[in-house]
Design an enzyme around this catalytic site. Structure first.
Site, mmCIF file in Angstrom:
data_model
loop_
_atom_site.group_PDB
_atom_site.id
_atom_site.type_symbol
_atom_site.label_atom_id
_atom_site.label_comp_id
_atom_site.label_asym_id
_atom_site.label_seq_id
_atom_site.Cartn_x
_atom_site.Cartn_y
_atom_site.Cartn_z
ATOM 1 N N GLU A 116 -27.658 -6.261 -15.013
ATOM 2 C CA GLU A 116 -27.061 -7.419 -14.589
ATOM 3 C C GLU A 116 -27.771 -7.993 -13.424
ATOM 4 O OE1 GLU A 116 -23.312 -6.361 -13.853
ATOM 5 O OE2 GLU A 116 -22.917 -5.614 -15.779
ATOM 6 N N LYS A 118 -27.785 -8.631 -9.562
ATOM 7 C CA LYS A 118 -27.322 -7.975 -8.185
ATOM 8 C C LYS A 118 -27.237 -9.200 -7.462
ATOM 9 C CE LYS A 118 -26.815 -4.572 -4.907
ATOM 10 N NZ LYS A 118 -26.307 -5.511 -3.758
ATOM 11 N N ASP A 120 -25.811 -11.512 -4.287
ATOM 12 C CA ASP A 120 -25.746 -11.269 -2.959
ATOM 13 C C ASP A 120 -24.735 -12.188 -2.082
ATOM 14 O OD1 ASP A 120 -26.576 -10.088 -0.578
ATOM 15 O OD2 ASP A 120 -28.216 -11.366 -0.202
ATOM 16 N N TYR A 248 -18.123 -8.631 -12.633
ATOM 17 C CA TYR A 248 -19.023 -7.677 -13.006
ATOM 18 C C TYR A 248 -18.442 -6.190 -13.293
ATOM 19 C CZ TYR A 248 -19.014 -6.290 -8.124
ATOM 20 O OH TYR A 248 -18.639 -6.279 -6.961
ATOM 21 N N LYS A 336 -33.713 -2.964 -6.402
ATOM 22 C CA LYS A 336 -33.873 -4.018 -5.185
ATOM 23 C C LYS A 336 -35.431 -4.460 -5.499
ATOM 24 C CE LYS A 336 -29.866 -4.047 -2.709
ATOM 25 N NZ LYS A 336 -29.950 -3.328 -1.330
ATOM 26 N N CYS A 430 -36.371 15.925 25.424
ATOM 27 C CA CYS A 430 -35.638 14.797 24.826
ATOM 28 C C CYS A 430 -35.550 13.652 25.900
ATOM 29 C CB CYS A 430 -33.997 15.374 24.671
ATOM 30 S SG CYS A 430 -32.587 14.101 24.542
ATOM 31 N N CYS A 433 -31.941 13.619 27.617
ATOM 32 C CA CYS A 433 -31.344 14.478 28.441
ATOM 33 C C CYS A 433 -32.429 15.403 29.175
ATOM 34 C CB CYS A 433 -30.086 15.368 27.646
ATOM 35 S SG CYS A 433 -30.877 16.395 26.659
ATOM 36 N N CYS A 446 -33.524 17.449 19.682
ATOM 37 C CA CYS A 446 -33.415 17.896 21.050
ATOM 38 C C CYS A 446 -32.348 19.140 20.874
ATOM 39 C CB CYS A 446 -32.246 16.733 21.807
ATOM 40 S SG CYS A 446 -31.412 17.227 23.272
ATOM 41 N N CYS A 452 -26.265 16.982 25.611
ATOM 42 C CA CYS A 452 -27.117 15.680 25.420
ATOM 43 C C CYS A 452 -26.114 14.420 25.074
ATOM 44 C CB CYS A 452 -28.034 15.991 24.405
ATOM 45 S SG CYS A 452 -29.092 14.219 24.015
HETATM 46 S S1 IVH Z 1 -21.018 -2.893 -9.722
HETATM 47 C C1 IVH Z 1 -19.699 1.058 -8.832
HETATM 48 N N1 IVH Z 1 -22.333 -5.252 -10.527
HETATM 49 O O1 IVH Z 1 -23.305 -4.697 -5.087
HETATM 50 C C2 IVH Z 1 -20.328 -0.212 -8.951
HETATM 51 N N2 IVH Z 1 -21.945 -4.708 -8.180
HETATM 52 O O2 IVH Z 1 -23.623 -1.648 -3.294
HETATM 53 C C3 IVH Z 1 -19.713 -1.301 -8.327
HETATM 54 N N3 IVH Z 1 -22.907 -6.357 -6.616
HETATM 55 O O3 IVH Z 1 -20.351 -4.178 -3.087
HETATM 56 C C4 IVH Z 1 -20.440 -2.350 -8.171
HETATM 57 N N4 IVH Z 1 -23.622 -7.605 -8.041
HETATM 58 O O4 IVH Z 1 -20.171 -6.265 -4.487
HETATM 59 C C5 IVH Z 1 -22.030 -4.351 -9.325
HETATM 60 N N5 IVH Z 1 -23.650 -7.038 -11.081
HETATM 61 C C6 IVH Z 1 -23.027 -6.118 -10.054
HETATM 62 C C7 IVH Z 1 -23.087 -6.579 -8.781
HETATM 63 C C8 IVH Z 1 -22.477 -5.740 -7.824
HETATM 64 C C9 IVH Z 1 -23.564 -7.481 -6.925
HETATM 65 C C10 IVH Z 1 -22.641 -5.736 -5.235
HETATM 66 C C11 IVH Z 1 -21.130 -5.394 -5.099
HETATM 67 C C12 IVH Z 1 -21.079 -3.988 -4.357
HETATM 68 C C13 IVH Z 1 -22.454 -3.770 -3.879
HETATM 69 C C14 IVH Z 1 -22.756 -2.461 -4.529
#
Ligand code: IVH
Length: 701
Positions: A116, A118, A120, A248, A336, A430, A433, A446, A452
């Site tokens: 899917e 991701k 933002d 999602y 990513k 360090c 300290c 350190c 420290c």
């Molecule tokens: S699944 C355990 N699917 O990414 C899995 N997350 O670090 C739960 N996010 O805070 C997330 N798109 O808000 C999933 N297609 C997608 C996503 C997604 C964005 C965000 C989500 C979460 C972060 C995961």
């Protein structure tokens, strides 16, 4: 039929028409009513509800707007925690991820993956009870989020009622709240226009000697704007921001189940959620890699921000079998896209001292703007990375920032060197300290753990952090303030703080503050909030407490494992290094570190002090048995001597884990009457198999 039921029918019909029009407009992007027709239906519904207020229900489309301004956000505990994802940055890392999945699931071939976008934005969890939306919360610390129900109701892609006649009893729908680029620009343009008005007003005010009005900050990117819009105390502001939600995933549920993740996505679409069309079920790693390339080519054409892909194992049983590490599931990962690389000058390199005394080099850069954020520092990881990349002070370098990840120096532009660049060396003492630095392999540390200031500060920052004692509102700056003013010297001192102590240092000019309007409005609320969150942190779990101690190598997950295995601080304190090393998630290095921590007198004194401050740990009395420590036991078939849940509780009490599925790493399968496929699987993997009676004999030995 009486008048009342006629009206009710009319209202229901109107609601249905409006809900359908909403789905056509907001979800299917295919409006079926004109604006005027839609408004007329809404007006009619509003009038009827005004005349017959007892027929107004929370799922009515009229309930999206008009909620009052709130004074604060309450808290909501998620039924199933909202977890986060591990990141990968290359296809090679995906292939490694795939190998781990295959190994854990004992598969010859890769599992099916659902890929899917991701998104933002900001994570949201929306709860439906018998099909009606009752709650919406932010992710928060994963377990508890902020109650944003009223704001979520203003978002049209979140249905107030599930589009089905047979809704589940309860279900948590998970998704991302986002803003389109167009909306982001519109909001910032609006802020610009407001600031222009303020500027004009200020010209007049300045002449009149009046206090100037403050300007509003522009949002630096879509994610901040979405988060800022959701966390508005006035729901009408949220309503004006045209936020979107893409679904999602699912959290807790009752009365419905699915076999695959993709099946659940389609169900959510059917229920009226916005399912982004860019997702694909892939049955081979090549297909996943091709889809990564495809999304890479289209991502800049999307109307919203997407910083990568989320790759999830599609089969839900397999997902469960993969397990978790700290707060991330092992069944999914976020791929990513490489961040934008920007060239700038490396002015200097300085070093930072961390919680465990580790000394790491950091780049001091000529500030550059990367994706809306001004970057002046970047990590250089360690000395061998500096040497490998041949980085020198004064070089022109490329800096990269991908999403949330800390910016890093990726490479040097050697052609632009003029001979004045200088080689960097790690310090021998360090920088904080002055204690000698000790080196082992690539790590510089350190040597003065007890005194420290940098190590002390970081250990306190760690102690208060979300996954540890979760002391909300006490961050690094406040800790600096406490340390600089000698209010605290170690973590246990936090629990001795009094409101008066903090007030005297928190407000730099107390007399002036007492005359301010802020004081009239809220008095010393900021300080009492700090005291309250310190106080409420005392109610915690054993796992969090162990993690908060800052024992080297012990992360959140290990804290939990140790809590599950030992059940009390006392039992953990008295264990042996050998026993610790036997726990599968621990291993020798960690075992040594944990054991040594509990042999140190200063640590034991600190532990006593903490426990005497009134920290209450939620624990179970354990009766651990070495052979079960951290091991997984599966029960299958009908049990006669005890119920399934009694048997599973017994395993947990012995220090083991109970699971419902058999894998190569299962320690033991206990087979009751008519055991079926799990028994076959256990035989195939060569896992120990016992009858219920044999199991009880082992337990009682
Ligand atoms: S699944 C355990 N699917 O990414 C899995 N997350 O670090 C739960 N996010 O805070 C997330 N798109 O808000 C999933 N297609 C997608 C996503 C997604 C964005 C965000 C989500 C979460 C972060 C995961």
């Amino acid at each position: 039929m009486d008048l009342f039921s006629n009206i009710e029918e009319e209202i229901n019909e109107l609601k249905e028409k409006i809900n359908k029009a909403n789905i056509d407009y907001y979800i299917n992007d295919n409006p079926t009513l004109s604006d005027a027709e839609y408004d007329a239906l809404m007006e009619e519904l509003k009038h009827l509800e005004e005349d017959y207020p007892n027929l107004k229900t929370p799922d009515s489309p009229t309930q999206r707007v008009g909620a009052p301004i709130q004074s604060d956000f309450g808290k909501i505990t998620h039924i199933v925690p909202c977890l986060s994802l591990g990141n990968i940055f290359s296809k090679e890392e995906f292939l490694n991820f795939n190998e781990t999945c295959k190994k854990t699931l004992a598969l010859d071939k890769e599992p099916e993956y659902c890929c899917e976008l991701k998104f933002d934005g900001l994570a949201i969890s929306v709860t439906y009870e018998n099909g009606i939306m009752t709650k919406a919360a932010t992710r928060g610390d994963g377990y508890t989020g902020e109650d944003i129900t009223l704001n979520a109701k203003t978002i049209h892609s979140i249905p107030l009622k599930l589009n089905t006649d047979t809704p589940p009893k309860i279900i948590e729908i998970r998704g991302e709240i986002i803003l389109t680029h167009k909306e982001f620009k519109r909001i910032n343009d609006q802020i610009d226009a407001e600031n222009e008005k303020i500027a004009k007003e200020n010209e007049v005010r300045e002449k009149e000697g009046k206090k100037l009005r403050a300007y509003k900050n522009l949002f630096s990117n879509c994610r901040n704007a979405a988060a800022g819009s959701v966390r508005q105390l006035d729901p009408s502001v949220t309503a004006s921001r045209n936020l979107l939600m893409f679904c999602y995933g699912l959290g807790g549920m009752e009365g419905v189940s699915f076999e695959t993740h993709s099946e659940s996505l389609l169900k959510m679409k059917e229920w009226g959620f916005n399912l982004n069309p860019n997702y694909k079920v892939c049955s081979s790693v090549d297909e996943v890699c091709d889809y990564i390339d495809y999304i890479g080519t289209i991502k800049n054409t999307l109307e919203y921000d997407c910083d990568g892909l989320v790759i999830k194992i599609n089969n839900l049983r397999m997902q469960e079998e993969m397990g978790y590490v700290a707060r991330s599931p092992k069944y999914a990962t976020a791929y990513k896209f490489p961040g934008l690389q920007v060239k700038t000058k490396l002015k200097d390199i300085f070093v930072q001292v961390g919680r465990t005394g580790a000394i790491t080099p950091v780049a001091d850069l000529e500030p550059v703007n990367i994706n809306g954020a001004l970057i002046s520092r970047a990590t250089l990881h360690n000395l061998s990375e500096i040497r490998r990349k041949d980085i020198k002070i004064g070089d022109m370098v490329y800096v990269q920032r991908a999403g949330e990840v800390i910016p890093e120096v990726v490479s040097v532009v050697k052609e632009e060197r003029d001979g004045t660049e200088k080689e960097f060396n790690m310090p021998t003492v360090c920088p904080v300290c002055g204690a000698p630095v000790i080196t082992t392999d690539t790590v510089y540390r350190c040597s003065d753990k007890e005194n420290c200031p940098a190590q002390i500060k970081h250990s306190i920052v760690h102690f208060v952090s979300k996954g540890a004692m979760n002391i909300d509102g006490v961050g690094p700056q406040i800790i600096d303030l406490f340390l600089d003013n000698n209010l605290i010297k170690k973590v246990s001192d936090l629990y001795k703080l009094k409101e008066e102590d903090i007030i005297s240092i928190y407000y730099t000019d107390l007399e002036k503050y007492k005359k301010s309007s802020q004081y009239k409005k809220e008095g010393f609320k900021a300080v009492s909030n700090i005291i309250n969150s310190i106080e409420s942190s005392k109610d915690t779990t054993l796992g969090r407490f162990i993690y908060s101690l800052g024992i080297r190598h012990v992360g959140e997950k290990t804290g939990q494992v140790l809590a599950d295995v030992y059940g009390s601080v006392e039992a953990l304190k008295n264990t042996t290094e050998e026993d610790l090393a036997k726990i599968p998630d621990v291993g020798e290095i960690m075992a040594k570190s944990i054991y040594n921590w509990f042999q140190n007198e200063d640590n034991l004194n600190l532990l006593d002090e903490l426990l005497n401050c009134g920290i209450k740990l939620k624990t179970e009395e354990k009766n651990t048995k070495a052979e079960f420590l951290g091991k997984t036991v599966v029960f299958t078939g009908k049990l006669n001597l005890m119920t399934r849940s009694e048997a599973e509780a017994l395993v947990r009490n012995l220090g083991g884990k109970a699971s419902s599925s058999v894998s190569k790493s299962t320690f033991l399968v206990v087979a009751g009457e008519n055991a079926g496929s799990k028994l076959d699987k256990a035989r195939e993997f060569g896992v120990n198999i016992m009858t219920e009676e044999e199991f009880m004999e082992l337990v009682n030995k």
